[in-house]
Design an enzyme around this catalytic site. Structure first.
Site, PDB file in Angstrom:
ATOM      1  N   PRO A   2     -26.359  -3.066 -46.352  1.00  0.00           N
ATOM      2  CA  PRO A   2     -27.696  -3.635 -46.210  1.00  0.00           C
ATOM      3  C   PRO A   2     -27.653  -4.927 -45.408  1.00  0.00           C
ATOM      4  CG  PRO A   2     -27.297  -2.945 -48.470  1.00  0.00           C
ATOM      5  CD  PRO A   2     -25.992  -2.845 -47.758  1.00  0.00           C
ATOM      6  N   GLU A   3     -28.550  -5.050 -44.438  1.00  0.00           N
ATOM      7  CA  GLU A   3     -28.622  -6.269 -43.645  1.00  0.00           C
ATOM      8  C   GLU A   3     -29.726  -7.164 -44.218  1.00  0.00           C
ATOM      9  OE1 GLU A   3     -26.441  -6.974 -41.596  1.00  0.00           O
ATOM     10  OE2 GLU A   3     -25.551  -5.093 -40.935  1.00  0.00           O
ATOM     11  N   HIS A  90     -22.461   5.074 -61.638  1.00  0.00           N
ATOM     12  CA  HIS A  90     -22.348   3.848 -60.847  1.00  0.00           C
ATOM     13  C   HIS A  90     -23.406   2.805 -61.177  1.00  0.00           C
ATOM     14  CE1 HIS A  90     -19.381   6.049 -58.631  1.00  0.00           C
ATOM     15  NE2 HIS A  90     -20.265   6.869 -58.090  1.00  0.00           N
ATOM     16  N   ARG A 109     -19.491   1.954 -54.336  1.00  0.00           N
ATOM     17  CA  ARG A 109     -18.243   1.441 -53.756  1.00  0.00           C
ATOM     18  C   ARG A 109     -17.736   0.173 -54.442  1.00  0.00           C
ATOM     19  NH1 ARG A 109     -18.691   2.224 -47.174  1.00  0.00           N
ATOM     20  NH2 ARG A 109     -19.424   4.373 -47.191  1.00  0.00           N
ATOM     21  N   LYS A 151     -18.377 -22.443 -26.047  1.00  0.00           N
ATOM     22  CA  LYS A 151     -17.951 -21.232 -26.750  1.00  0.00           C
ATOM     23  C   LYS A 151     -17.698 -20.119 -25.736  1.00  0.00           C
ATOM     24  CE  LYS A 151     -18.654 -22.694 -31.059  1.00  0.00           C
ATOM     25  NZ  LYS A 151     -17.584 -22.821 -32.064  1.00  0.00           N
TER      26      LYS A 151
END
Length: 270
Positions: A2-3, A90, A109, A151
């Site tokens: 998930p972002e 889970h 997971r 950078k």
């Protein structure tokens, strides 16, 4: 994984059901998450949950006693269900409320996390070094331009670095760079302030649109009410390697950059 938009959608989904209510019990059915779930999480039992906020991809459940720090990891899902609802495989964590409902973390997971702090949560070791939130006024072109000076790293990995700005995941980095017309391999320090102004604008717009539409990263993510949490966006480059660019009709190129799939247009992005 998930972002930021997906985590924000999750926060929006659970907050109305648990904010202002008292925590009766915290059930830890399996403490073997990314970090072992500490016994201190039980300190919130009997406390009112004041608010649910978010910092980067961390959900912060603020109580009268302290803050529960919740992370969904790679595959975590949150649901608010009646306490008597049978657990499924889970379902590792349950937070029971005086409403007769509980917040459940399902994490196949086990890369998620549930931690606790009584101190200033912004000073917690997981949060202290994070960059600004991308949808706040503190994330500006001037800020990103100054951070990028000297950078040499590619701009794509630069904006995905949580020390620079949080929450610009792979999908959203691909899309924002395409919209801004910036080649993902261009050195961050070689980009002008004017181009950073376009990039910041498109980062904000892309993330805001993703939140509005419910996100797009995981097909199996479900919101607290059980409905799909991810809705297809009109992705212009991500997942479209080899297909025609929607602007110039040339084939999009796909490479690996920072061990992540990177799709861009050799014509439109410089």
């Amino acid at each position: 994984m998930p972002e930021l938009p997906e985590v924000e959608v999750s926060r929006m989904g659970i907050a109305p059901h648990i904010e202002g209510h008292r925590v009766n019990k915290v059930n830890v059915h399996d403490a073997r998450l990314r970090w072992p779930v500490p016994e201190q999480v039980h300190q919130v039992e009997g406390c009112r949950l004041l608010r649910v906020t978010r910092r980067a991809k961390y959900l912060l459940l603020e109580t009268e006693q302290g803050v529960l720090i919740l992370h969904l990891g790679m595959s975590g899902k949150l649901r608010v269900v009646p306490i008597e609802t049978p657990r499924v495989k889970h379902d590792h964590i349950e937070i029971e409320f005086d409403t007769g409902h509980c917040l459940r973390l399902n994490d196949p997971r086990r890369f998620g996390a549930l931690l606790f702090t009584e101190d200033n949560v912004e000073e917690h070791k997981l949060l202290a070094m994070l960059g600004p939130e991308p949808l706040t006024e503190s994330f500006t072109a001037d800020y990103l331009f100054q951070r990028s000076r000297d950078k040499k790293q590619p701009i794509k990995t630069f904006i995905m670095d949580n020390h620079q700005v949080v929450g610009v995941g792979n999908i959203y980095a691909n899309e924002a760079l395409f919209k801004a017309g910036i080649h993902p391999k261009r050195a961050a320090g070689a980009i002008s302030k004017a181009r950073y102004q376009r990039l910041v604008k498109h980062i904000k717009e892309t993330l805001a649109e993703a939140i509005q539409q419910g996100g797009t990263t995981l097909r199996d993510f479900t919101r607290a009410d059980g409905s799909p949490g991810y809705f297809a966006q009109k992705l212009q480059v991500y997942g479209r390697g080899g297909k025609m660019c929607m602007r110039c009709k040339k084939p999009l190129k796909e490479i690996r950059l920072g061990q992540r799939s990177t799709v861009y247009c050799t014509q439109c992005q410089r």
